[in-house]
Design an enzyme around this catalytic site. Structure first.
Site, mmCIF file in Angstrom:
data_model
loop_
_atom_site.group_PDB
_atom_site.id
_atom_site.type_symbol
_atom_site.label_atom_id
_atom_site.label_comp_id
_atom_site.label_asym_id
_atom_site.label_seq_id
_atom_site.Cartn_x
_atom_site.Cartn_y
_atom_site.Cartn_z
ATOM 1 N N GLY A 206 -10.492 -10.143 5.644
ATOM 2 C CA GLY A 206 -11.077 -10.746 4.832
ATOM 3 C C GLY A 206 -10.553 -11.417 3.787
ATOM 4 O O GLY A 206 -10.805 -12.826 3.485
ATOM 5 N N CYS A 207 -9.877 -10.970 2.973
ATOM 6 C CA CYS A 207 -9.331 -11.370 1.778
ATOM 7 C C CYS A 207 -8.205 -12.478 2.109
ATOM 8 O O CYS A 207 -8.216 -13.315 1.364
ATOM 9 C CB CYS A 207 -8.730 -10.328 0.987
ATOM 10 S SG CYS A 207 -9.970 -9.066 0.306
#
Length: 155
Positions: free
Chosen positions: A46-47
């Protein structure tokens, strides 16, 4: 529960090391608008998606007078690997002791897979040229967030 920032608040000042260990201060950006975003961990799916979305939108954001700073509790060496692997062209800052995360309300209880955990709350802020919070968004999604931010800011 940490106090959350709202539009009109003065953004808490900070000076943090970047991926190369050089100090970067919020005050360095006075006179410009800056997007400050907090993310849990460099290199996670996600990051990575969120950072790459900022990277891919950077020329449009810069063209609209917006700089971008990403902040996580990762150490500078991990940030450098993340930056180099993903070709990130904006500063990634290390808040290992989480003082800045706490000051900005971006660390605390959150829901993860149906459980309450304590950690980094994925958050994005836009700071105006005078150092005031223009936009404060907490619990943002990693995917699609940058596009929504650009739409909200008409960039």
């Amino acid at each position: 529960m940490t106090t959350r920032l709202t539009p009109g608040d003065t953004a808490p000042d900070f000076t943090l090391p970047d991926a190369d260990g050089k100090p970067v201060a919020l005050a360095d950006y006075r006179g410009r608008r800056v997007v400050v975003y907090f993310y849990p961990a460099a290199g996670t799916p996600g990051c990575t998606k969120q950072a790459c979305d900022f990277r891919d939108s950077l020329s449009e954001l810069n063209g609209a007078g917006l700089d971008v700073l990403g902040i996580s509790p990762d150490k500078p060496a991990k940030l450098a690997k993340f930056r180099d692997k993903e070709g990130l062209t904006f500063p990634l800052l290390s808040d290992a002791d989480k003082d800045v995360l706490n000051a900005w309300g971006a660390f605390g209880e959150k829901q993860m897979y149906g459980k309450t955990v304590t950690g980094v709350i994925r958050s994005t802020f836009v700071i105006d040229p005078d150092g005031k919070v223009e936009v404060a968004q907490y619990n943002v999604r990693a995917t699609g967030h940058v596009a929504k931010l650009r739409k909200d800011l008409s960039v």
